[in-house]
Scaffold this motif. Structure first.
Motif, mmCIF file in Angstrom:
data_model
loop_
_atom_site.group_PDB
_atom_site.id
_atom_site.type_symbol
_atom_site.label_atom_id
_atom_site.label_comp_id
_atom_site.label_asym_id
_atom_site.label_seq_id
_atom_site.Cartn_x
_atom_site.Cartn_y
_atom_site.Cartn_z
ATOM 1 N N GLY A 372 8.156 11.948 -10.612
ATOM 2 C CA GLY A 372 7.052 12.428 -9.788
ATOM 3 C C GLY A 372 5.835 11.529 -9.831
ATOM 4 N N GLN A 373 5.967 10.346 -10.436
ATOM 5 C CA GLN A 373 4.855 9.391 -10.499
ATOM 6 C C GLN A 373 4.926 8.489 -9.271
ATOM 7 N N PHE A 374 4.619 9.078 -8.139
ATOM 8 C CA PHE A 374 4.747 8.433 -6.833
ATOM 9 C C PHE A 374 3.346 8.174 -6.280
ATOM 10 N N THR A 375 2.969 6.908 -6.121
ATOM 11 C CA THR A 375 1.611 6.547 -5.722
ATOM 12 C C THR A 375 1.521 6.256 -4.228
ATOM 13 N N LEU A 376 0.293 6.112 -3.757
ATOM 14 C CA LEU A 376 0.086 5.702 -2.365
ATOM 15 C C LEU A 376 0.627 4.292 -2.133
ATOM 16 N N LYS A 377 0.575 3.479 -3.178
ATOM 17 C CA LYS A 377 1.123 2.127 -3.086
ATOM 18 C C LYS A 377 2.634 2.189 -2.840
ATOM 19 N N ASP A 378 3.314 3.130 -3.512
ATOM 20 C CA ASP A 378 4.754 3.336 -3.285
ATOM 21 C C ASP A 378 5.009 3.796 -1.851
ATOM 22 N N MET A 379 4.168 4.702 -1.389
ATOM 23 C CA MET A 379 4.326 5.238 -0.037
ATOM 24 C C MET A 379 4.154 4.133 1.002
ATOM 25 N N MET A 380 3.169 3.257 0.779
ATOM 26 C CA MET A 380 2.947 2.156 1.706
ATOM 27 C C MET A 380 4.165 1.228 1.743
ATOM 28 N N ALA A 381 4.725 0.968 0.566
ATOM 29 C CA ALA A 381 5.918 0.117 0.496
ATOM 30 C C ALA A 381 7.071 0.746 1.269
ATOM 31 N N SER A 426 -7.707 0.089 3.582
ATOM 32 C CA SER A 426 -9.139 0.272 3.325
ATOM 33 C C SER A 426 -9.399 0.863 1.940
ATOM 34 N N MET A 427 -8.332 1.096 1.184
ATOM 35 C CA MET A 427 -8.466 1.659 -0.168
ATOM 36 C C MET A 427 -8.491 0.559 -1.224
ATOM 37 N N THR A 428 -9.050 0.882 -2.359
ATOM 38 C CA THR A 428 -9.045 -0.053 -3.479
ATOM 39 C C THR A 428 -7.706 0.018 -4.196
ATOM 40 N N LYS A 429 -7.455 -0.952 -5.062
ATOM 41 C CA LYS A 429 -6.218 -0.975 -5.841
ATOM 42 C C LYS A 429 -6.114 0.281 -6.713
ATOM 43 N N ASP A 430 -7.237 0.683 -7.305
ATOM 44 C CA ASP A 430 -7.248 1.873 -8.160
ATOM 45 C C ASP A 430 -6.914 3.124 -7.355
ATOM 46 N N GLU A 431 -7.433 3.207 -6.145
ATOM 47 C CA GLU A 431 -7.180 4.386 -5.297
ATOM 48 C C GLU A 431 -5.705 4.461 -4.893
ATOM 49 N N LEU A 432 -5.115 3.316 -4.584
ATOM 50 C CA LEU A 432 -3.700 3.294 -4.198
ATOM 51 C C LEU A 432 -2.804 3.714 -5.355
ATOM 52 N N GLU A 433 -3.212 3.353 -6.566
ATOM 53 C CA GLU A 433 -2.389 3.673 -7.731
ATOM 54 C C GLU A 433 -2.722 5.029 -8.351
ATOM 55 N N LEU A 437 -8.298 9.968 -7.476
ATOM 56 C CA LEU A 437 -9.669 9.434 -7.477
ATOM 57 C C LEU A 437 -10.366 9.626 -6.131
ATOM 58 N N ILE A 438 -9.542 9.847 -5.092
ATOM 59 C CA ILE A 438 -10.108 9.886 -3.736
ATOM 60 C C ILE A 438 -10.713 11.261 -3.449
ATOM 61 N N LYS A 439 -12.025 11.365 -3.672
ATOM 62 C CA LYS A 439 -12.779 12.585 -3.394
ATOM 63 C C LYS A 439 -13.628 12.379 -2.144
ATOM 64 N N SER A 440 -14.557 13.282 -1.922
ATOM 65 C CA SER A 440 -15.345 13.326 -0.687
ATOM 66 C C SER A 440 -15.989 11.995 -0.299
ATOM 67 N N SER A 441 -16.728 11.371 -1.237
ATOM 68 C CA SER A 441 -17.440 10.131 -0.900
ATOM 69 C C SER A 441 -16.472 9.002 -0.576
ATOM 70 N N GLN A 463 0.204 14.381 3.022
ATOM 71 C CA GLN A 463 1.554 13.843 3.175
ATOM 72 C C GLN A 463 2.047 13.254 1.860
ATOM 73 N N HIS A 464 1.188 12.476 1.245
ATOM 74 C CA HIS A 464 1.560 11.839 -0.020
ATOM 75 C C HIS A 464 1.866 12.884 -1.090
ATOM 76 N N GLU A 465 1.055 13.917 -1.173
ATOM 77 C CA GLU A 465 1.249 14.950 -2.198
ATOM 78 C C GLU A 465 2.564 15.688 -1.983
ATOM 79 N N GLN A 466 2.893 15.974 -0.723
ATOM 80 C CA GLN A 466 4.166 16.630 -0.419
ATOM 81 C C GLN A 466 5.344 15.771 -0.867
#
Length: 495
Positions: A372-381, A426-433, A437-441, A463-466
């Protein structure tokens, strides 16, 4: 006749997840299982479904699944619906009657196999009957690696013969067969330059001589040149011709006698409908046609008629052309083709597409995602790899989803993918992984940087969370050796 032990349910409820997530999760699951098991499955074939005929047959079967009682009256109604669908697809009337008589007889008279319901039995009868009349068996193009194999291509003008040669060259070159093409078409202006360009696109050797007027001499010289280069598969293009053109028919015989090809392949335009069978029979009389390729099955409503008419000549259909792209050619498997027409999933086709796209995953990554350690970086790939497999609509076909989704959904998902990729860029490396971390601001910043709305960014995160939850569930299922994709009825056999 094929023995189908499981039938894909046609009356599934609407999926709880958007189609793109479904596709990505299924592909990811296949990749993770391959990595964990240490080997890929055997090669499979991909077949394009004729949309009009497929929808009509699928609609007919929906009545079967929606009925509370399966009786003779319902079967007769099903048979009439199948007859209408086949006639609209320009299938010969006598063939339509033979198909539907067989369906009606076997649907009610055969004893049910143990553990199979009457509904499943009827679907299997329809499936097997369609496959039987389309040729039943897959017949590959015989190639002996390490030796020169000469295949002579013939066909009516406008059938797509020269383009098909370019596609075949690419198809076999990608599979490690040293392939070359020869232009012996000195009749059509532009044939030389067209084939040369196609060969360059596929990165295969080309030979031709624009000044030589004798087609047989051209063919002989070309074969010798290819043999010197150690070419294993030599594709010989000949002049397009008509049945009435006795001079060109004689030329075809002379070339065949002069170079002695291992196989002669007739290329037929699928939009001809029943006339394709007449054409195949005429060429069969003129020379020894070994096999047939039916082109242009992505356009027009007569493809079903063309396939069935050609199959009736007993000449095996080995490939079908399914679009304009260089990769839009597929081996023809009657059983899988019939299943796809009925809206059944073609997981073997999906596997083949994944293999062709050279989709790979590291073992450590596979284990991490299974937990279940699936990141946005994985999703992009995953999205980038899905693009390699071709249009989403075609992948949906292989999953048997094409008739269960609203019209235009595939195009919408293509646009979603483009928008999501822009947002992720448009995301940072930390946000993708670490998406948490991705909150309102950060959502505001990402939306502004990607030219999208904050709602779009939140939708992407949902989508990513699902997908993340489903990956974790599948990891648990794998450890327990349970098949299926959680939350996706009708895809139970994918595990």
């Amino acid at each position: 006749m094929s023995n189908h032990t499981q039938v894909h349910p046609i009356n599934n409820p609407v999926f709880s997840l958007p189609p793109l997530s479904t596709i990505l999760v299924v592909i990811q699951r296949r990749r993770l299982i391959w990595t964990a098991d240490g080997a890929l499955p055997e090669d499979g074939d991909v077949v394009l479904v004729l949309e009009g005929l497929g929808k009509s047959l699928n609609s007919a079967l929906k009545k079967l699944f929606g009925a509370s009682v399966i009786d003779e009256e319902l079967v007769k109604e099903l048979v009439k619906d199948i007859q209408r669908a086949l006639l609209v697809a320009d299938v010969d009337v006598s063939l339509v009657m033979a198909i539907t008589e067989r369906v009606q007889e076997q649907a009610l008279d055969e004893t049910l196999p143990r553990g199979v319901s009457r509904r499943e039995h009827i679907v299997r009868v329809v499936w097997d009957t369609l496959a039987f009349f389309l040729g039943e068996k897959t017949v590959p193009l015989t190639i002996n690696p390490g030796k020169p194999n000469l295949v002579m291509m013939v066909g009516i003008q406008g059938s797509g013969k020269t383009t098909t040669i370019g596609k075949l060259a690419r198809y076999y070159q990608k599979r490690g067969i040293k392939t070359g093409v020869i232009c012996a078409d000195n009749f059509r202006p532009g044939a030389y330059s067209q084939l040369k360009q196609l060969a360059e696109k596929s990165n295969v050797p080309f030979w031709g001589d624009e000044d030589e007027k004798d087609a047989t001499k051209l063919a002989k010289k070309g074969v010798k040149e290819m043999q010197k280069k150690g070419i294993e598969l030599i594709l010989l293009d000949t002049s397009g011709r008509h049945r009435e053109e006795t001079g060109l028919i004689k030329e075809m015989r002379d070339i065949s006698k002069g170079v002695k090809p291992q196989e002669i392949v007739l290329v037929i335009d699928g939009t001809l409908g029943q006339q394709a069978g007449v054409q195949a029979a005429a060429f069969q009389k003129a020379t020894n046609i070994g096999s047939i390729i039916v082109t242009k099955l992505d356009g027009g409503a007569k493809g079903g008629g063309a396939l069935s008419a050609v199959a009736a000549t007993q000449a095996p259909i080995k490939f079908i052309g399914v679009g304009e792209g260089m990769d839009a050619i597929e081996t023809f498997d009657p059983t899988k083709f019939a299943g796809r027409l009925l809206g059944m999933s073609d997981i073997r086709g999906l596997i083949d597409k994944v293999r062709e796209a050279q989709i790979e995953v590291e073992e450590d990554q596979a284990k991490r995602i299974m937990k279940g350690q699936f990141t946005l970086k994985d999703m992009m790939a995953q999205m980038k790899q899905l693009k390699k497999m071709g249009p989403i609509g075609k992948v949906m076909e292989m999953l048997g989803l094409q008739y269960k989704l609203p019209e235009g959904m595939a195009e919408i998902q293509e646009e979603n993918m483009k928008r999501w990729e822009v947002m992720m860029n448009s995301m940072t490396k930390d946000e993708l992984e670490e998406p948490k971390l991705i909150k309102s601001s950060r959502i505001k910043r990402i939306a502004k940087g990607s030219g999208t709305s904050q709602k779009d960014v939140r939708d992407l995160l949902k989508q990513h969370e699902q997908m993340k939850k489903m990956m974790k569930q599948m990891g648990k299922q794998r450890r327990g050796r349970k098949g299926g994709i959680p939350g996706l009825p009708g895809l139970e056999g994918l595990g």
